[in-house]
Design a protein around this motif. Structure first.
Motif, mmCIF file in Angstrom:
data_model
loop_
_atom_site.group_PDB
_atom_site.id
_atom_site.type_symbol
_atom_site.label_atom_id
_atom_site.label_comp_id
_atom_site.label_asym_id
_atom_site.label_seq_id
_atom_site.Cartn_x
_atom_site.Cartn_y
_atom_site.Cartn_z
ATOM 1 N N GLN A 94 1.039 -0.608 0.002
ATOM 2 C CA GLN A 94 -0.199 -0.060 0.480
ATOM 3 C C GLN A 94 1.075 1.424 -0.350
ATOM 4 O O GLN A 94 0.788 2.269 -0.687
ATOM 5 N N THR A 95 2.228 0.907 0.027
ATOM 6 C CA THR A 95 2.283 2.423 0.323
ATOM 7 C C THR A 95 3.627 2.726 -1.227
ATOM 8 O O THR A 95 4.141 3.364 -1.783
ATOM 9 N N LEU A 96 4.372 1.289 -0.873
ATOM 10 C CA LEU A 96 5.874 1.112 -2.088
ATOM 11 C C LEU A 96 5.360 1.556 -3.197
ATOM 12 O O LEU A 96 5.609 1.575 -4.212
ATOM 13 N N ILE A 97 4.615 0.141 -3.739
ATOM 14 C CA ILE A 97 3.653 0.219 -5.125
ATOM 15 C C ILE A 97 2.734 1.313 -5.641
ATOM 16 O O ILE A 97 2.608 1.937 -6.505
ATOM 17 N N VAL A 98 2.007 1.847 -4.461
ATOM 18 C CA VAL A 98 1.154 3.253 -4.502
ATOM 19 C C VAL A 98 2.349 4.190 -5.013
ATOM 20 O O VAL A 98 1.501 4.639 -6.105
ATOM 21 N N VAL A 99 3.436 4.278 -4.270
ATOM 22 C CA VAL A 99 4.101 5.592 -4.642
ATOM 23 C C VAL A 99 4.147 5.242 -6.006
ATOM 24 O O VAL A 99 4.336 6.658 -6.730
ATOM 25 N N SER A 100 4.320 3.907 -6.301
ATOM 26 C CA SER A 100 5.029 4.307 -7.666
ATOM 27 C C SER A 100 4.242 4.585 -8.620
ATOM 28 O O SER A 100 4.371 5.244 -10.216
ATOM 29 N N ARG A 101 2.691 4.181 -8.166
ATOM 30 C CA ARG A 101 1.536 4.906 -9.489
ATOM 31 C C ARG A 101 1.699 5.925 -9.346
ATOM 32 O O ARG A 101 1.773 7.199 -10.280
ATOM 33 N N HIS A 102 1.999 7.227 -8.383
ATOM 34 C CA HIS A 102 1.287 8.341 -7.760
ATOM 35 C C HIS A 102 2.850 8.642 -8.493
ATOM 36 O O HIS A 102 2.418 10.017 -9.536
ATOM 37 N N ASN A 104 -5.801 6.072 -9.401
ATOM 38 C CA ASN A 104 -6.996 5.499 -9.242
ATOM 39 C C ASN A 104 -7.334 3.641 -8.934
ATOM 40 O O ASN A 104 -7.449 3.363 -7.867
ATOM 41 N N ALA A 105 -7.250 3.406 -10.343
ATOM 42 C CA ALA A 105 -8.306 2.246 -10.937
ATOM 43 C C ALA A 105 -6.778 1.568 -10.294
ATOM 44 O O ALA A 105 -7.161 0.129 -9.929
ATOM 45 N N ASN A 106 -5.509 1.901 -10.612
ATOM 46 C CA ASN A 106 -4.239 1.013 -10.203
ATOM 47 C C ASN A 106 -4.140 0.529 -9.302
ATOM 48 O O ASN A 106 -3.958 -0.444 -8.293
ATOM 49 N N ILE A 107 -4.210 2.178 -7.942
ATOM 50 C CA ILE A 107 -3.971 1.490 -6.417
ATOM 51 C C ILE A 107 -5.419 0.797 -6.187
ATOM 52 O O ILE A 107 -4.768 0.187 -5.114
ATOM 53 N N LYS A 108 -6.876 0.753 -6.376
ATOM 54 C CA LYS A 108 -7.093 0.123 -6.359
ATOM 55 C C LYS A 108 -6.973 -1.454 -5.984
ATOM 56 O O LYS A 108 -7.524 -2.442 -5.573
ATOM 57 N N SER A 109 -6.858 -1.257 -7.151
ATOM 58 C CA SER A 109 -5.617 -3.082 -8.061
ATOM 59 C C SER A 109 -5.014 -3.671 -6.827
ATOM 60 O O SER A 109 -4.613 -4.681 -6.026
ATOM 61 N N ILE A 110 -4.046 -2.297 -6.602
ATOM 62 C CA ILE A 110 -2.936 -2.587 -5.316
ATOM 63 C C ILE A 110 -3.308 -3.559 -4.220
ATOM 64 O O ILE A 110 -3.351 -4.675 -3.901
ATOM 65 N N PHE A 111 -4.646 -2.495 -3.961
ATOM 66 C CA PHE A 111 -5.102 -2.988 -2.356
ATOM 67 C C PHE A 111 -5.496 -4.747 -2.107
ATOM 68 O O PHE A 111 -5.887 -4.936 -1.341
ATOM 69 N N TYR A 112 -6.225 -4.887 -3.502
ATOM 70 C CA TYR A 112 -6.732 -6.229 -3.205
ATOM 71 C C TYR A 112 -5.157 -7.005 -3.526
ATOM 72 O O TYR A 112 -5.671 -8.247 -2.737
ATOM 73 N N TYR A 113 -4.327 -7.061 -4.179
ATOM 74 C CA TYR A 113 -3.309 -8.140 -4.259
ATOM 75 C C TYR A 113 -2.160 -8.021 -3.414
ATOM 76 O O TYR A 113 -2.159 -8.774 -2.591
ATOM 77 N N ALA A 114 -2.612 -6.388 -2.380
ATOM 78 C CA ALA A 114 -2.246 -6.562 -1.194
ATOM 79 C C ALA A 114 -2.883 -7.138 0.000
ATOM 80 O O ALA A 114 -1.719 -7.967 0.355
ATOM 81 N N LEU A 115 -3.653 -7.451 -0.086
ATOM 82 C CA LEU A 115 -5.111 -8.027 0.359
ATOM 83 C C LEU A 115 -4.807 -9.253 0.385
ATOM 84 O O LEU A 115 -4.563 -10.483 1.068
ATOM 85 N N PHE A 116 -4.761 -9.919 -0.825
ATOM 86 C CA PHE A 116 -4.241 -11.412 -1.318
ATOM 87 C C PHE A 116 -3.431 -12.571 -1.173
ATOM 88 O O PHE A 116 -3.310 -13.193 -0.379
ATOM 89 N N TYR A 117 -2.225 -11.703 -1.198
ATOM 90 C CA TYR A 117 -1.548 -12.804 -1.259
ATOM 91 C C TYR A 117 -0.894 -12.741 -0.052
ATOM 92 O O TYR A 117 -0.688 -14.200 1.257
ATOM 93 N N PRO A 118 -1.017 -12.036 1.137
ATOM 94 C CA PRO A 118 -0.768 -12.190 2.619
ATOM 95 C C PRO A 118 -2.045 -12.823 3.429
ATOM 96 O O PRO A 118 -1.553 -13.359 3.968
ATOM 97 N N GLY A 119 -2.913 -12.753 2.659
ATOM 98 C CA GLY A 119 -3.831 -13.760 2.718
ATOM 99 C C GLY A 119 -3.896 -14.886 2.396
ATOM 100 O O GLY A 119 -4.395 -16.075 3.843
ATOM 101 N N VAL A 120 -3.185 -15.670 1.572
ATOM 102 C CA VAL A 120 -3.231 -16.960 0.879
ATOM 103 C C VAL A 120 -1.747 -17.345 1.902
ATOM 104 O O VAL A 120 -2.318 -18.529 2.793
#
Lengths: 586, 598
Positions: A83-91, B242-258
């Motif tokens: 949520q920080t490092l990857i999100v920053v890359s998008r910013h 923002n669409a990408n950040i949204k998608s990052i959110f799901y991935y950020a949740l999924f991998y640690p979740g698994v």
């Protein structure tokens, strides 16, 4: 890697988030490294229990819960890392792309004439993505990898340093193999892409030239040719497949080798009572935890290299200086222009061209007058008018407006007062209203309607079910050539410009409508200056002054009557167009 | 949404049946691929088994040699697995490549046999996408898709049976987290796909905006719109981010979740081991093996859900391809063609009516030719003159039977051209188009168009006759000189001469010549005039004439106006007549006369 240094200012903007990101990486690594310890302890406990036939069940439950809790904490950290490092890359991608557009907006017409749109598009999409890709994963994984690596190795060394050294032997090869294979794969991939491009080009040629192919009955030959190219593509794909197929088996083999070493030597140590079974289990788990960092290491190097190559290409665009821009001589006190135009000994040669497009043009257009320019294709008419809004700057000589050199007038002021209708009509995929009010900040609906009325597009628009809200382009309707031109004229008129330039902007409009438009234009342009380029006598005949251009020079000038009288190029053209009209009416 | 962006079902039985048809020639390869994949999974699955033996047997019995044997056997299995995996990976790619090669060639050949009417309707860009891109998408399905789906299923079955034979209670315990994993994965896939689609839409918007504003940059600048455009772009760009950040959110949740679900399984295994240990059925080796099984299980399950996406795009692409392959727009050859060998070349149009767009009623039809009748004798040159849009080019299109006429008939040597095979017909006609089309390749291949029956001498002979030889020899490489796409490096006049040589090399009985209007330098102009004279000699020719010399020398001038024949006669006759030709002459040809006499 040097081009990547240009990204430092971008990174600096997000330094706080990046700092937090690094902390979470540390956190997640600490909590990932610990659970195997619990597993090992649990195994030992289990083994002892089995041998002693008595189990401390609660202890095992503690370990089990501990493992889950630690993973939960580690997972939370990983979540925040992404949520920080990857999100920053998008910013940063966002910032970079904005900067790219705002930079190319300043570049001049000649830049666009020399740079294919496709190249710019590739920079804006592929290159920026490649840079992004090396920023996100390129920052996250190395940090993660190095940390994980050191911590895991530390844990392994704590368990048994000899075993660690032995088990580590194959691992550097993993990184090396990923790095080298990654390079080869990239190269083979490029080769494959090139062949794909060639195959596509051939299909393109064949389909564009289908008339020739059919007329000369060459279908079979063409098919054969395409088959060869397509087969070549197949071969290139298989070469790529061969290299790619090696990757994973090799990886597993090298890692497997580590496992084998650990099992054998670790097993011997267990037999010799130098290591517990739980210790061996821990060790095995740690070993598998090293696999990913080792793979990531080789991979990241490739990503960084590709990112650097892309950044280098972007840097070239960012370093291109705009040719036309405000400079020292700009007089910022000028806020309005009146519209008197003068060309003084103006010559212009396109970049890289040998022949001059304009040579020694001298001309005065008083404020409020209408100048018509007529001449064959390539005579220099468009270049001539392009010098007024400074799409180019004259190679020599001066273009003056109200007696001031155009270079002294702030570019923004100059262009704001010009209504320009280019030869190639360009409308945007937006609503008609948006397109017409394109160059005005506070145009009301009424203004839009007036402009549409003057340019005689109003009636066409009222025929569309959605009227002025009708969308143009890909997701809307396609206008006819004449409708496009008239919309484009409305857009220029809408600005109430001091100078109106119509560059062959009525060619697709029928003569009757043309007359209607010109009549209205004359009314609103009474105190304003107009320049009309045309091939048609009917368009130019009422102008205050007509100049005939040929080969970059003015060859005749005068009013319609004067020029017809003189019996030169203009008179001949006039004669021909009369005949043409006659034929049309047959 | 574009046709190209639509994603539908992941499985469509009728499409799948058609697709499987293409894989039939390689069905045994597919079977082999599945067998190999299963072997790989099998070898993968026995890995924990070795650990178990090492711990439970060798180490427990303190048998160092036994441990070495186990380790070596393990190494052997790893090697074997590596080799099989390599071959299998290559084999699946091979299957995919072969299959799409076949499919691509079929699409290409299909396109070759479409009539020009088809090309009028279909933008070339879209057709190219079908030939290259859409077939490419199917590659993944044909290669990894089919084989992997089967092998993943077998792998799962394999691991399951090993687990159950080792210890069924422990197997059930470690599988108990699966519903959680399935549900989590399902949710993630759904959300990730939505996010991905949103990202795609935003990328398309960015591309459209960029493309449009780069092309229209001049308009932006002249209308002082840079700032506003920039603001608009910032919006789209932000939506993309923002669409990408949204998608990052799901991935950020999924991998640690698994990972967490995996950890829960580990916890459960350890807990149960403790509970069960006193019963005595469990060994330490079993626990360690199960910890490893647990890890191995995740991959094929994750893979399977990924295949869903591959199938979905493949179905969409194959639907577009099949739609193209089902197109019937072709001019069909007669079942019993009239032999067309010895051709004299007498041409006759008999009351021909033709329209490119046929309406429902006669009145709605935009007739391009209206009741056109004329006759050209064998060996005669007929010049067609008239304004743009008069229907001159259409006449030549019809003679080659690129289109079929709606009414009336066209005869060559008294035979209706519909009774002749198209290839036979066109073999006797050569067309020189005004807009010369050159292919990339070399000069020679542009003259003989790759026809092996026209040897180099004939190519050179043709070039010499039309006067192209001289400039060709001056090119670097002469007849082997490279020709860029569309002949970019050659001048208009040179391209004309090459196309003349091309027509002459084919030595047709009937020649159609659409003269170029663009003015060229006087020297080339003279060359071209001489070339035309030589070309026309001894054959029936239809010339859409722009040169006064061609017209004056023609045996017959046919004046067309708005789709009808208005005047037929010789130059002198028509001038004397004082009709359309007379006016056209004054308008278009008179100053040529001035130039010629000057």
């Amino acid at each position: 890697m040097k081009p990547l240094l240009r990204l430092l200012p971008y990174l600096a903007k997000y330094k706080r988030t990046l700092f937090v990101g690094f902390l979470t990486v540390v956190g997640s690594n600490i909590f990932t490294v610990l659970p195997p310890l619990f597993i090992g302890e649990a195994i030992d406990l289990l083994k002892e229990g089995l041998e002693a036939k008595s189990i401390g069940g609660t202890d095992l439950v503690t370990y089990a819960v501990g493992i889950v809790v630690f993973f939960l904490i580690a997972g939370t950290f990983t979540f925040f890392t992404r949520q920080t490092l990857i999100v920053v890359s998008r910013h940063i991608e966002y910032d970079l792309r904005n900067d790219f557009l705002s930079h190319i907006q300043k570049l001049s017409l000649s830049f666009y004439q020399n740079t294919p749109t496709g190249d710019l598009m590739a920079h804006a999409t592929n290159d920026i993505s490649a840079v992004r890709n090396c920023l996100g994963p390129g920052i996250m994984y190395p940090t993660d990898t190095i940390l994980a690596f050191t911590m895991v190795i530390a844990m392994m060394l704590r368990i048994d340093w000899e075993l660690t050294l032995l088990a580590m032997i194959p691992l550097p090869f993993v990184s090396f193999a990923v790095y080298r294979l990654g390079k080869v794969v990239h190269k083979k991939f490029e080769e494959r892409q090139k062949q794909y491009g060639e195959m596509t080009t051939r299909a393109q040629e064949n389909l564009s030239g289908i008339r020739v192919v059919k007329a000369y009955v060459r279908e079979e030959y063409e098919t054969g040719l395409f088959r060869t190219m397509s087969f070549e593509y197949l071969k290139k794909n298989l070469v790529l497949a061969r290299v790619q197929s090696i990757m994973w088996p090799l990886m597993f083999l090298l890692v497997g080798l580590s496992l084998v070493i650990t099992i054998y030597f670790g097993g011997l140590k267990v037999i010799a009572n130098e290591l517990s079974v739980g210790g061996l289990t821990k060790f095995l788990i740690y070993l598998t935890m090293l696999i990913w960092p080792m793979i990531a290491f080789g991979w990241v190097i490739n990503i960084l290299q590709q990112g650097a190559a892309s950044m280098d290409r972007l840097a070239k665009i960012f370093d291109t200086k705009p040719e036309v821009q405000d400079a020292e001589q700009t007089d910022h006190t000028i806020t309005e222009i009146k519209g008197a135009i003068e060309f003084r000994n103006v010559s212009f040669t396109h970049k890289g061209a040998v022949r001059a497009s304009l040579s020694d043009i001298n001309l005065m257009v008083p404020k409020g007058a209408t100048l018509a320019v007529i001449g064959y294709t390539g005579a220099g008419k468009s270049t001539f008018v392009n010098l007024i809004p400074r799409l180019y700057d004259a190679t020599s000589g001066d273009v003056l407006i109200d007696g001031r050199n155009v270079k002294e007038i702030p570019l923004e002021v100059l262009r704001r007062n010009i209504g320009y209708v280019p030869q190639e009509t360009f409308l945007f995929s937006d609503s008609l209203a948006e397109n017409i009010s394109y160059g005005t900040d506070n145009g009301t609906e009424e203004h839009v309607r007036d402009a549409a009325e003057i340019s005689q597009i109003a009636r066409d628009i009222s025929d569309f079910p959605l009227g002025y809200a009708t969308m143009l382009g890909e997701r809307g309707i396609t206008l006819s050539g004449g409708q496009k031109q008239r919309t484009s004229i409305a857009r220029a008129v809408m600005r109430k410009p001091k100078i109106l330039i119509l560059d062959d902007a009525l060619s697709a409009v029928d003569t009757y409508t043309e007359e209607e438009i010109l009549k209205r234009l004359r009314r609103i342009m009474k105190d304003r200056t107009s320049i009309i380029i045309s091939h048609r006598i009917s368009t130019v005949k009422n102008a205050d002054m007509i100049v005939v251009m040929d080969d970059g020079k003015i060859v005749e000038r005068g009013t319609h009557d004067e020029l017809v009288e003189r019996g030169g190029v203009y008179a001949e053209l006039h004669q021909k167009q009369l005949l043409e009209q006659e034929l049309e009416n047959l | 949404m574009h046709e190209e962006e639509i994603l539908g079902k992941a499985y469509d039985a009728s499409l799948m049946r058609r697709l499987l048809f293409y894989i039939r020639p390689y069905r045994w390869h597919v079977v082999l691929g599945i067998v190999l994949s299963v072997a790989v999974s099998g070898l993968e699955a026995v890995r924990p088994y070795f650990t178990k033996i090492a711990v439970d047997v060798n180490i427990a019995e303190k048998d160092g040699n036994g441990l070495l044997v186990t380790a070596l056997a393990f190494l052997g299995v790893l090697l074997l697995r590596g080799v099989i995996q390599y071959f299998n990976a290559y084999l699946t790619q091979w299957i995919g490549q072969k299959t799409i090669f076949d499919l691509r060639m079929q699409v290409f050949e299909h396109l070759q046999s479409r009539s020009l009417r088809f090309y009028d309707k279909n933008p070339i860009g879209r057709l190219i996408t079908r030939v290259t891109n859409d077939t490419e998408v199917l590659n993944e399905m044909f290669s990894s898709g089919i084989v992997m789906v089967f092998s993943d299923i077998f792998t799962i079955i394999g691991i399951l049976s090993l687990m159950f034979t080792m210890n069924w209670q422990l197997a059930l315990i470690s599988l108990s987290v699966l519903p959680l994993l399935f549900y989590g994965t399902f949710l993630f896939r759904k959300k990730a796909r939505e996010a991905y689609r949103e990202v795609r839409i935003q990328i398309a918007r960015i591309n459209t905006f960029m493309q449009e504003h780069i092309t229209g940059m001049m308009v932006d600048q002249v209308f002082n719109r840079e700032k506003k455009s920039f603001e608009k772009f910032t919006e789209i760009n932000a939506a993309h981010r923002n669409a990408n950040i949204k998608s990052i959110f799901y991935y950020a949740l999924f991998y640690p979740g698994v990972d967490l679900i995996g950890a829960i399984a580990v916890g459960l295994i350890i807990w149960y081991a403790g509970v069960d240990a006193l019963e005595g059925t469990i060994t330490v080796g079993t626990v360690i093996a199960f910890l490893q099984f647990n890890e191995m299980f995740w991959r094929p399950i994750r893979d399977l859900s990924e295949k869903y996406n591959i199938m979905q795009t493949a179905m969409a692409s194959s639907e577009r391809i099949f739609k193209l392959l089902d197109d019937k727009t072709a001019i069909v050859d007669p079942v019993h063609p009239v032999p067309f060998e010895q051709v004299k070349g007498a041409i006759e149009f008999k009351n021909v009516w033709f329209a490119y767009n046929v309406g429902l009623t006669d009145a709605e039809t935009e007739w391009i030719l209206r009741d056109v009748s004329f006759r050209i004798n064998a060996g005669e040159t007929a010049a067609f003159v008239g304004h743009t849009g008069a229907g001159k080019t259409t006449i030549t299109n019809l003679l080659c039977r690129f289109y079929d006429v709606q009414k009336g008939e066209i005869l060559i040597d008294g035979v209706n051209i519909k009774q002749i095979r198209q290839q036979e017909l066109r073999k006797h006609i050569a067309v020189v188009l005004q807009d010369v089309f050159l292919f990339s390749g070399d000069i020679s291949s542009n003259i003989n168009l790759g026809d092996g029956t026209i040897p180099r001498e004939a190519v050179e002979q043709a070039a010499r006759t039309v006067g192209a030889d001289e400039f060709i020899r001056q090119l670097p490489g002469g007849y082997d000189a490279e020709v860029k796409e569309r002949g970019a490096t050659l001048s208009v006049g040179q391209k004309q001469l090459i196309s003349f040589a091309r027509a002459l090399a084919y030595n047709p009985q009937i020649l159609i010549l659409d003269e170029a209007t663009s003015s060229i330098d006087t020297e080339t102009e003279q060359l071209i005039q001489q070339a035309i004279e030589k070309l026309l000699r001894g054959r029936t020719s239809i010339v859409i004439a722009h040169r006064l010399s061609t017209i004056q020398n023609a045996g017959k001038i046919i004046v067309m106006h708005k789709g009808e024949i208005r005047e037929i006669g010789t130059h002198q006759e028509l001038l004397a007549h004082g009709g359309i030709y007379f006016k056209l002459y004054q308008l278009q040809y008179k100053d040529q006369e001035v130039r010629l006499t000057a």
